[in-house]
Design an enzyme around this catalytic site. Structure first.
Site, PDB file in Angstrom:
ATOM      1  N   ASP A  61      -9.653   4.844  -2.633  1.00 59.12           N
ATOM      2  CA  ASP A  61      -8.530   5.353  -3.432  1.00 59.12           C
ATOM      3  C   ASP A  61      -9.099   5.944  -4.722  1.00 59.12           C
ATOM      4  O   ASP A  61     -10.316   6.072  -4.868  1.00 59.12           O
ATOM      5  CB  ASP A  61      -7.495   4.250  -3.698  1.00 59.12           C
ATOM      6  CG  ASP A  61      -8.023   3.163  -4.627  1.00 59.12           C
ATOM      7  OD1 ASP A  61      -9.222   3.201  -4.983  1.00 59.12           O
ATOM      8  OD2 ASP A  61      -7.237   2.283  -5.013  1.00 59.12           O
ATOM      9  N   GLU A 110       0.830  -1.210   0.000  1.00 57.47           N
ATOM     10  CA  GLU A 110       0.000   0.000   0.000  1.00 57.47           C
ATOM     11  C   GLU A 110       0.865   1.261   0.000  1.00 57.47           C
ATOM     12  O   GLU A 110       0.532   2.246  -0.635  1.00 57.47           O
ATOM     13  CB  GLU A 110      -0.974   0.010   1.188  1.00 57.47           C
ATOM     14  CG  GLU A 110      -2.106  -0.994   1.063  1.00 57.47           C
ATOM     15  CD  GLU A 110      -3.020  -0.724  -0.137  1.00 57.47           C
ATOM     16  OE1 GLU A 110      -2.993   0.385  -0.687  1.00 57.47           O
ATOM     17  OE2 GLU A 110      -3.741  -1.653  -0.545  1.00 57.47           O
ATOM     18  N   TYR A 153      -6.334   6.743   3.924  1.00 57.72           N
ATOM     19  CA  TYR A 153      -6.584   5.645   2.994  1.00 57.72           C
ATOM     20  C   TYR A 153      -5.797   4.395   3.398  1.00 57.72           C
ATOM     21  O   TYR A 153      -6.349   3.296   3.486  1.00 57.72           O
ATOM     22  CB  TYR A 153      -6.226   6.061   1.545  1.00 57.72           C
ATOM     23  CG  TYR A 153      -6.038   4.834   0.698  1.00 57.72           C
ATOM     24  CD1 TYR A 153      -7.142   4.128   0.234  1.00 57.72           C
ATOM     25  CD2 TYR A 153      -4.762   4.324   0.445  1.00 57.72           C
ATOM     26  CE1 TYR A 153      -6.986   2.951  -0.479  1.00 57.72           C
ATOM     27  CE2 TYR A 153      -4.598   3.155  -0.270  1.00 57.72           C
ATOM     28  CZ  TYR A 153      -5.708   2.474  -0.723  1.00 57.72           C
ATOM     29  OH  TYR A 153      -5.545   1.296  -1.409  1.00 57.72           O
TER      30      TYR A 153
END
Ligand code: SF4
Length: 354
Positions: A148, A47, A130
Site C-alpha cells: 500500500d 481493507e 492490494y
C-alpha cells in the site's frame, strides 16, 4: 530506474521488523490479538474501508458495520440502501456497492467463507491486487506481497528509489517482493504498514526508532524525507452543472436516485443537469428541470472536488405543488435516512442557508 542495491539478508530484516511489531503493533479493532487467527470478514471489511481513508477515520465505521452486520451473511442480506447510508462519509460509494455485492457472492457461492487464495479473491467485486494480497496474507497466512502507500514509502527509502511515483510503482512492488517470506506473512505485511504509518512517516521519518535503520539507504544518504518522489500532478479539469432544489409548500424537497452505474451510482441526489465542461445557460438548464416552476438562481456555487475533476454546481430553487415528479419528496430533517453523497449534502446546506 536508479539502481537500488539489496539491503542485508531479507530474513534478517524480517526478523527485526517482526520483533519490533511484537512490541509496537497498533491495536486495531479488526486485528487479531497475538496468537489468534484473524477473522477474514473483519480483514476484508477493514481493507475495503481503508482503501479510501485513514485508520483513525475507519475505526468507528468498522465497529458500526460489525455491530449492524456481525457476519458476511448478515451483510449479504442487508438492504443496499442501509449499507449506502451507513457508508456515508467514507466516500466512493461504488465501493460500498461492491462491498454489498461481494458479501452476497461470498455468502451465496462460497458458503460464507472467503476464498483463501489471492487469485480467487481477485475475482470478487471491489477486491484489487492490494486487497487480495492483504486478505490472503493477514487472514490466511499466505506469503503474498502486500504493497500500500505506506509500504511503498518504506521500500522507496529502504532501497533509495529516486524515480518518481506513479512510474516507480512496479519497481517498488518488485523490491517489496524480495522482502516477502513464508514466516508470519500476515504479521510482516501489517508490520510494514505500521512502520510506514507510525515511524517512516511521510514528512518526518523517525529513523532513530526504526528497526530497519541499519539497512536503510535513504537514512544513510540523509534524503529519506524527500522520498518517494512524486511526479507533478496534472491540474484537475472543472465540470459544471445545475441542480434543482424543488420544494413543496410543506417544505419537502425532491430527491431522485442516480443511475446504478457510474460515479455515485445508486446514491440519492437533487435532480439536475449532466456535469459538463461548459457553463450552463439558464434556458438549456431549464430543459432538465424535474417539474414546472419559477426557478430562482441561488447566489454562489457549490464546489466539490472529486479525484479526477472539480465540480461547480449552480443551485436553482423553485416551489411546486408536488405534481407528477420523478423521485421522492423528503423533508430536510429526514435527509439523514437517505444515502446522500457529500456533494449533495453541500447542495442541501447551500440551499437551506440561502
Ligand atoms: Fe524509514 Fe528511516 Fe526506517 Fe529508513 S530508517 S525505513 S527512512 S524510518
Amino acid at each position: 530506474m536508479s539502481a537500488p542495491a539489496s539491503p542485508t539478508k531479507p530474513e534478517d530484516l524480517r526478523r527485526r521488523l517482526l520483533a519490533w511489531y511484537d512490541r509496537e503493533r497498533r491495536d486495531l479493532p479488526w486485528r487479531a490479538q497475538p496468537g489468534e487467527t484473524a477473522d477474514p470478514y473483519h480483514v476484508w471489511l477493514s481493507e475495503i474501508m481503508l482503501q479510501q481513508t485513514t485508520v483513525a477515520a475507519v475505526q468507528g465505521y468498522f465497529r458500526d458495520f460489525i455491530t449492524r452486520w456481525p457476519t458476511v451473511h448478515d451483510l449479504a442480506a442487508a438492504d443496499l440502501d442501509g449499507v449506502l447510508t451507513a457508508w456515508q462519509g467514507l466516500g466512493y460509494y461504488a465501493r460500498a456497492r461492491n462491498l454489498h455485492k461481494c458479501a452476497w457472492i461470498v455468502a451465496a457461492e462460497h458458503g460464507g467463507r472467503f476464498p483463501d487464495d489471492e487469485r480467487q479473491l481477485l475475482g470478487l467485486p471491489g477486491i484489487g491486487r492490494y486487497t487480495a494480497a492483504a486478505i490472503a496474507a493477514i487472514a490466511f497466512g499466505q506469503a503474498t506481497t502486500v504493497v500500500d502507500g505506506n509500504v511503498e514509502r518504506v521500500v522507496a527509502r529502504l532501497f533509495r528509489v529516486r524515480d518518481p511515483l506513479p512510474g516507480a510503482k512496479t519497481a517498488l512492488y518488485d523490491l517489496a517482493d524480495t522482502l516477502t517470506g513464508a514466516h508470519r506473512p500476515g504479521d510482516f505485511a501489517q508490520a510494514m504498514m505500521d512502520l510506514g504509518a507510525t515511524v517512516c512517516t511521510p514528512r518526518r521519518p523517525d529513523c532513530a526508532r526504526c528497526p530497519l535503520q541499519a539497512d536503510c539507504q535513504a537514512a544513510a544518504a540523509g534524503d529519506a524525507a524527500q522520498l518517494p518522489r512524486k511526479a507533478p500532478k496534472k491540474k484537475r479539469p472543472v465540470r459544471r452543472g445545475v441542480v434543482f432544489w424543488a420544494e413543496r409548500p410543506d417544505g419537502a424537497v425532491l430527491l431522485r436516485r442516480r443511475p446504478e452505474q457510474g460515479l455515485l451510482g445508486g446514491m440519492m441526489e437533487f435532480p439536475g443537469t449532466p456535469w459538463t465542461d461548459e457553463d450552463w445557460g439558464a434556458e438549456t438548464a431549464a430543459g432538465h428541470a424535474p417539474i414546472p416552476a419559477d426557478w430562482d438562481v441561488l447566489p454562489g456555487r457549490v464546489v466539490h472536488v472529486f479525484t479526477h475533476f472539480r465540480l461547480e454546481l449552480t443551485v436553482l430553487r423553485g416551489t411546486a405543488d408536488g405534481g407528477d415528479a420523478d423521485g421522492v419528496w423528503v423533508r430536510p430533517d429526514e435527509f439523514g435516512g437517505y444515502a446522500l453523497p457529500t456533494v449533495m449534502k453541500k447542495v442541501a446546506r447551500h440551499a437551506i442557508r440561502a
